[in-house]
Design an enzyme around this catalytic site. Structure first.
Site, PDB file in Angstrom:
ATOM      1  N   CYS A 114       0.883  -1.177   0.000  1.00  0.00           N
ATOM      2  CA  CYS A 114       0.000   0.000   0.000  1.00  0.00           C
ATOM      3  C   CYS A 114       0.916   1.220   0.000  1.00  0.00           C
ATOM      4  O   CYS A 114       2.067   1.125  -0.417  1.00  0.00           O
ATOM      5  CB  CYS A 114      -0.977  -0.025   1.183  1.00  0.00           C
ATOM      6  SG  CYS A 114      -0.249   0.242   2.811  1.00  0.00           S
ATOM      7  N   ARG A 129      -3.309  -0.656   5.626  1.00  0.00           N
ATOM      8  CA  ARG A 129      -3.877  -1.691   4.760  1.00  0.00           C
ATOM      9  C   ARG A 129      -2.949  -2.877   4.511  1.00  0.00           C
ATOM     10  O   ARG A 129      -3.359  -4.030   4.695  1.00  0.00           O
ATOM     11  CB  ARG A 129      -4.290  -1.084   3.413  1.00  0.00           C
ATOM     12  CG  ARG A 129      -5.417  -0.077   3.551  1.00  0.00           C
ATOM     13  CD  ARG A 129      -5.680   0.632   2.253  1.00  0.00           C
ATOM     14  NE  ARG A 129      -4.580   1.559   1.938  1.00  0.00           N
ATOM     15  CZ  ARG A 129      -4.516   2.297   0.843  1.00  0.00           C
ATOM     16  NH1 ARG A 129      -5.463   2.203  -0.073  1.00  0.00           N
ATOM     17  NH2 ARG A 129      -3.511   3.124   0.643  1.00  0.00           N
ATOM     18  N   ASP A 144      -7.940   3.934   1.632  1.00  0.00           N
ATOM     19  CA  ASP A 144      -7.035   4.179   2.752  1.00  0.00           C
ATOM     20  C   ASP A 144      -7.812   4.744   3.946  1.00  0.00           C
ATOM     21  O   ASP A 144      -8.397   5.822   3.850  1.00  0.00           O
ATOM     22  CB  ASP A 144      -5.949   5.168   2.330  1.00  0.00           C
ATOM     23  CG  ASP A 144      -4.820   5.277   3.329  1.00  0.00           C
ATOM     24  OD1 ASP A 144      -4.913   4.675   4.426  1.00  0.00           O
ATOM     25  OD2 ASP A 144      -3.823   5.958   3.007  1.00  0.00           O
TER      26      ASP A 144
END
Length: 144
Positions: free
Chosen positions: A9, A15, A117
């Protein structure tokens, strides 16, 4: 099939570490190594406290995680690379052309769903992202 998975990410604190530890849990005893990294990693930082809290509610401990920056060695040494957003895929393959052909969206098997996000957002946002990651990891299980 595949022996190693890299999850990517941006910052490697929300994440990708969540997906890393969820995948590790789902792939126990399969001989698959799972790690994570960030395109703009907060190197050495632990996983976000909210992400850790939600993972713990699902029996997943991410306390050992420390953010790391993606590099060519990580790209080269992993069989599959899973990213959260299309722009991550584009950026990764631009920086590391050798990643082409083995880099996919984590949400590939969920109609190419992107994982948003949740950084600095509400608990509900983190919960939603965890659920997406868990579903996406479950969908990947049969391919890894």
């Amino acid at each position: 099939m595949f022996d190693s998975v890299l999850v990517v990410c941006a910052g490697n604190i929300c994440r990708s570490p969540t997906a890393e530890y969820v995948l590790k849990s789902k792939l126990q005893n399969k001989g698959v190594t799972v790690t994570s990294a960030g395109l703009t990693a907060l190197e050495g930082k632990p996983a976000d406290a909210t992400a850790q809290h939600i993972a713990e509610q699902h029996g997943i401990n991410m306390a050992e995680h420390r953010g790391q920056q993606i590099n060519s060695a990580l790209v080269q040494h992993n069989s599959v690379i899973l990213v959260m957003e299309q722009r991550h895929l584009t950026d990764l393959c631009t920086r590391y052309p050798q990643a082409r052909g083995k880099t996919f969206l984590l949400g590939k098997w969920l109609n190419d769903t992107e994982i948003p996000d949740p950084y600095r957002q509400s608990l509900e946002a983190f919960t939603h992202v965890y659920e997406l990651i868990d579903s996406a990891c479950s969908a990947w299980q049969k391919y890894l």
